[in-house]
Scaffold this motif. Structure first.
Motif, PDB file in Angstrom:
ATOM      1  N   ALA A   1       0.830  -1.207   0.000  1.00 28.61           N
ATOM      2  CA  ALA A   1       0.000   0.000   0.000  1.00 28.61           C
ATOM      3  C   ALA A   1       0.862   1.253   0.000  1.00 28.61           C
ATOM      4  N   VAL A   2       1.952   1.247   0.781  1.00 22.33           N
ATOM      5  CA  VAL A   2       2.852   2.398   0.795  1.00 22.33           C
ATOM      6  C   VAL A   2       3.519   2.567  -0.564  1.00 22.33           C
ATOM      7  N   GLU A   3       3.909   1.461  -1.183  1.00 26.55           N
ATOM      8  CA  GLU A   3       4.477   1.544  -2.534  1.00 26.55           C
ATOM      9  C   GLU A   3       3.481   2.166  -3.502  1.00 26.55           C
ATOM     10  N   ALA A   4       2.211   1.749  -3.412  1.00 27.48           N
ATOM     11  CA  ALA A   4       1.185   2.293  -4.300  1.00 27.48           C
ATOM     12  C   ALA A   4       0.930   3.763  -4.013  1.00 27.48           C
ATOM     13  N   ALA A   5       1.023   4.156  -2.741  1.00 29.71           N
ATOM     14  CA  ALA A   5       0.759   5.542  -2.360  1.00 29.71           C
ATOM     15  C   ALA A   5       1.824   6.500  -2.875  1.00 29.71           C
ATOM     16  N   THR A   6       2.973   5.985  -3.276  1.00 30.54           N
ATOM     17  CA  THR A   6       4.030   6.835  -3.814  1.00 30.54           C
ATOM     18  C   THR A   6       4.175   6.674  -5.320  1.00 30.54           C
ATOM     19  N   ALA A   7       3.250   5.962  -5.964  1.00 24.47           N
ATOM     20  CA  ALA A   7       3.315   5.700  -7.398  1.00 24.47           C
ATOM     21  C   ALA A   7       2.688   6.836  -8.200  1.00 24.47           C
ATOM     22  N   ASN A   8       2.803   6.745  -9.522  1.00 26.43           N
ATOM     23  CA  ASN A   8       2.249   7.758 -10.421  1.00 26.43           C
ATOM     24  C   ASN A   8       0.778   7.460 -10.666  1.00 26.43           C
ATOM     25  N   CYS A   9      -0.019   7.861  -9.723  1.00 31.58           N
ATOM     26  CA  CYS A   9      -1.450   7.557  -9.771  1.00 31.58           C
ATOM     27  C   CYS A   9      -2.192   8.612  -8.971  1.00 31.58           C
ATOM     28  N   ALA A  10      -3.464   8.801  -9.284  1.00 33.96           N
ATOM     29  CA  ALA A  10      -4.293   9.739  -8.524  1.00 33.96           C
ATOM     30  C   ALA A  10      -5.703   9.167  -8.439  1.00 33.96           C
ATOM     31  N   GLU A  11      -5.792   7.989  -7.864  1.00 34.34           N
ATOM     32  CA  GLU A  11      -7.059   7.281  -7.737  1.00 34.34           C
ATOM     33  C   GLU A  11      -7.263   6.868  -6.282  1.00 34.34           C
ATOM     34  N   VAL A  12      -8.511   6.554  -5.941  1.00 38.79           N
ATOM     35  CA  VAL A  12      -8.806   5.869  -4.689  1.00 38.79           C
ATOM     36  C   VAL A  12      -8.717   4.375  -4.985  1.00 38.79           C
ATOM     37  N   LEU A  13      -7.802   3.692  -4.320  1.00 43.20           N
ATOM     38  CA  LEU A  13      -7.491   2.296  -4.611  1.00 43.20           C
ATOM     39  C   LEU A  13      -7.704   1.423  -3.389  1.00 43.20           C
ATOM     40  N   VAL A  14      -7.879   0.135  -3.630  1.00 44.36           N
ATOM     41  CA  VAL A  14      -7.837  -0.883  -2.582  1.00 44.36           C
ATOM     42  C   VAL A  14      -6.670  -1.800  -2.904  1.00 44.36           C
ATOM     43  N   CYS A  15      -5.756  -1.971  -1.943  1.00 45.48           N
ATOM     44  CA  CYS A  15      -4.556  -2.784  -2.132  1.00 45.48           C
ATOM     45  C   CYS A  15      -4.631  -3.984  -1.199  1.00 45.48           C
ATOM     46  N   MET A  16      -4.793  -5.175  -1.785  1.00 49.04           N
ATOM     47  CA  MET A  16      -4.868  -6.406  -1.002  1.00 49.04           C
ATOM     48  C   MET A  16      -4.202  -7.534  -1.783  1.00 49.04           C
ATOM     49  N   HIS A  17      -3.965  -8.669  -1.124  1.00 51.18           N
ATOM     50  CA  HIS A  17      -3.314  -9.822  -1.745  1.00 51.18           C
ATOM     51  C   HIS A  17      -3.947 -10.176  -3.094  1.00 51.18           C
ATOM     52  N   ALA A  18      -3.097 -10.446  -4.092  1.00 45.30           N
ATOM     53  CA  ALA A  18      -3.585 -10.865  -5.408  1.00 45.30           C
ATOM     54  C   ALA A  18      -3.832 -12.364  -5.472  1.00 45.30           C
ATOM     55  N   GLY A  19      -3.168 -13.133  -4.620  1.00 45.72           N
ATOM     56  CA  GLY A  19      -3.318 -14.581  -4.593  1.00 45.72           C
ATOM     57  C   GLY A  19      -3.065 -15.090  -3.191  1.00 45.72           C
ATOM     58  N   SER A  20      -2.964 -16.392  -3.058  1.00 48.51           N
ATOM     59  CA  SER A  20      -2.767 -16.981  -1.740  1.00 48.51           C
ATOM     60  C   SER A  20      -1.322 -16.893  -1.275  1.00 48.51           C
ATOM     61  N   SER A  21      -0.389 -16.602  -2.201  1.00 49.28           N
ATOM     62  CA  SER A  21       1.027 -16.519  -1.853  1.00 49.28           C
ATOM     63  C   SER A  21       1.414 -15.088  -1.494  1.00 49.28           C
ATOM     64  N   ASP A  22       2.531 -14.951  -0.802  1.00 47.88           N
ATOM     65  CA  ASP A  22       3.022 -13.626  -0.406  1.00 47.88           C
ATOM     66  C   ASP A  22       3.948 -13.074  -1.483  1.00 47.88           C
ATOM     67  N   ASP A  23       3.395 -12.832  -2.673  1.00 46.73           N
ATOM     68  CA  ASP A  23       4.254 -12.348  -3.746  1.00 46.73           C
ATOM     69  C   ASP A  23       3.759 -11.068  -4.414  1.00 46.73           C
ATOM     70  N   ARG A  24       2.455 -10.805  -4.376  1.00 48.46           N
ATOM     71  CA  ARG A  24       1.944  -9.671  -5.133  1.00 48.46           C
ATOM     72  C   ARG A  24       0.613  -9.203  -4.547  1.00 48.46           C
ATOM     73  N   CYS A  25       0.406  -7.887  -4.552  1.00 50.04           N
ATOM     74  CA  CYS A  25      -0.882  -7.301  -4.202  1.00 50.04           C
ATOM     75  C   CYS A  25      -1.531  -6.716  -5.445  1.00 50.04           C
ATOM     76  N   SER A  26      -2.835  -6.818  -5.531  1.00 48.03           N
ATOM     77  CA  SER A  26      -3.581  -6.177  -6.612  1.00 48.03           C
ATOM     78  C   SER A  26      -4.014  -4.785  -6.180  1.00 48.03           C
ATOM     79  N   LEU A  27      -4.109  -3.894  -7.155  1.00 43.25           N
ATOM     80  CA  LEU A  27      -4.609  -2.543  -6.935  1.00 43.25           C
ATOM     81  C   LEU A  27      -5.955  -2.417  -7.640  1.00 43.25           C
ATOM     82  N   HIS A  28      -7.004  -2.308  -6.858  1.00 47.98           N
ATOM     83  CA  HIS A  28      -8.369  -2.251  -7.374  1.00 47.98           C
ATOM     84  C   HIS A  28      -8.908  -0.826  -7.309  1.00 47.98           C
ATOM     85  N   ARG A  29      -9.638  -0.417  -8.326  1.00 46.13           N
ATOM     86  CA  ARG A  29     -10.325   0.875  -8.247  1.00 46.13           C
ATOM     87  C   ARG A  29     -11.381   0.791  -7.148  1.00 46.13           C
ATOM     88  N   GLY A  30     -11.447   1.829  -6.330  1.00 48.14           N
ATOM     89  CA  GLY A  30     -12.307   1.789  -5.148  1.00 48.14           C
ATOM     90  C   GLY A  30     -13.774   1.581  -5.424  1.00 48.14           C
TER      91      GLY A  30
END
Length: 419
Positions: A205-234
């Motif tokens: 979430a902190v990585e996404a908050a410093t990215a080149n974006c200006a949206e309201v996002l939801v950042c949560m696990h993309a899968g069951s493994s600890d490798d990636r989070c998805s960024l969803h439009r709110g």
């Protein structure tokens, strides 16, 4: 004995060995076991032996500045706003239940991986489980986010319980035009569990908050493994599982982007966007936070007692979660017509997870349109509920607004999509 000592605790025939942790009460001992779980033991009923003093450095939160991160001019600044929820929770050893009781400072202590990624401004708006969230707290949160952005932060992370996160994210998406990312995150499993997702979700979430974006996002696990989070439009996200770590999904499309946790851990660029999104600085900071709370969300069911609908006569707004393309029992159409004539704005959504309403295919749908019910396109029912609150308070023609896409909640057309 002190927090951080390795101890052996006997209570009757049960023996625990582990590290003594700080306790919120004088009556209980809290011991962290080797597997990562914490247990609470009645202090008076237990025999305790200290196996090793100061075996583990435990921060109690009493040290002055224990969670302070020194300012680094080379780092972005992120506002870390806490509303409660499992990501900011611990175990109540009196009941054995998970309780929201950490503030933003505690989260920084609990997730040391956040250090060095940004400068942080901690703020607590609420300290509640998300089932206790309400529109008043949405407004307080929106105002807090606006103040932090106006103060110059590069992004905002909102820690929120997962059960109603989609409602709050939608509310802020309608209320706020933001020039920086506003990222909601939470966790499905509390920090005392070895399978907790709180660290990865917070870091991403902190990585996404410093990215080149200006949206309201939801950042949560993309899968069951600890490798990636998805960024969803709110306004397009839904919690689709009670307990899986990848419970959140973008409905009807792929997520806006993702965060590679491995790359983030190595200090490498980690955020990738897949499609069109508002970029940093594209829009001016604007907050329109008025809401009309006299809105109901009604799920139609076969054989539903018509009096359930009749009792809603006089409300300012009604979202119906209809069947298929957006239908209800034919006998309810006349009541809906009377409600519209009385000033109620009624919008139709679908109980189906995918697709959009279309009341032009069957007779019932055409009758609903003739009665004044408006189509909410492919807006999710929960999002439509929040949207109608906002539209009633801020749009001259809220009925027309329900057929428009105001914050990415409705797509121009529905197309087949496979993950």
């Amino acid at each position: 004995m002190n927090a951080g000592d390795r101890v052996r605790v006997e209570r009757g025939s049960v023996v625990h060995e582990g590290v003594l942790m700080p306790s919120t009460t004088a009556e209980e001992l809290v011991v962290k076991l080797a597997g990562g779980y914490n247990v609470g033991v009645d202090r008076e009923a237990a025999d305790v032996e200290v196996l090793e003093s100061d075996a583990y450095a435990v921060k109690t939160g009493e040290e002055p500045g224990g969670s302070t991160v020194e300012f680094d001019e080379d780092l972005p600044t992120v506002a870390l706003i806490s509303t409660g929820g499992t990501i900011a929770s611990t175990v109540d050893y009196r009941t054995g239940a998970v309780t929201a009781q950490f503030d933003a400072e505690d989260v920084l202590r609990a997730v040391p991986d956040l250090a060095g990624r940004a400068n942080y401004r901690g703020r607590v708006v609420a300290n509640i489980l998300s089932e206790n969230m309400d529109p008043g707290v949405w407004q307080e949160l929106a105002n807090a986010v606006r103040e932090e952005i106006a103060a110059g932060v590069d992004g905002v992370v909102v820690m929120h319980g997962t059960d109603t996160m989609q409602y709050t994210a939608s509310a802020l998406a309608f209320m706020l035009d933001t020039p920086v990312p506003v990222v909601f995150t939470g966790s499905q499993r509390s920090a005392d569990r070895p399978s907790s997702d709180n660290v990865m979700n917070a870091v991403c979430a902190v990585e996404a908050a410093t990215a080149n974006c200006a949206e309201v996002l939801v950042c949560m696990h993309a899968g069951s493994s600890d490798d990636r989070c998805s960024l969803h439009r709110g306004t397009r996200v839904r919690k689709n599982h009670t307990s899986r770590r990848d419970a959140f999904e973008t409905v009807g499309a792929e997520p806006l982007g993702s965060v590679d946790y491995g790359a983030a851990s190595r200090g490498e660029p980690a955020v990738e966007f897949y499609g069109d999104h508002a970029e940093r600085g594209e829009q001016e900071l604007t907050l329109v936070s008025d809401l009309n709370g006299d809105v109901e969300l009604l799920k139609f069911t076969p054989g539903m007692d018509p009096t359930r609908l009749e009792r809603l006569a006089g409300v300012d707004g009604l979202i119906i979660e209809g069947t298929g393309l957006g239908h209800v029992h034919t006998d309810l159409v006349s009541t809906l017509s009377e409600m519209v004539d009385g000033g109620t704005v009624i919008a139709m959504t679908s109980a189906c997870i995918e697709g959009r309403v279309c009341d032009r295919v069957y007779d019932t749908g055409r009758d609903l349109l003739a009665a004044g019910v408006v189509e909410a396109e492919d807006t999710l029912p929960e999002t439509a509920y929040v949207k109608l609150m906002w539209a009633l308070a801020n749009r001259e023609d809220p009925a027309a607004a329900m057929g428009e896409s105001l914050a990415g909640e409705a797509t121009a057309r529905s197309t087949p999509w496979q993950p």
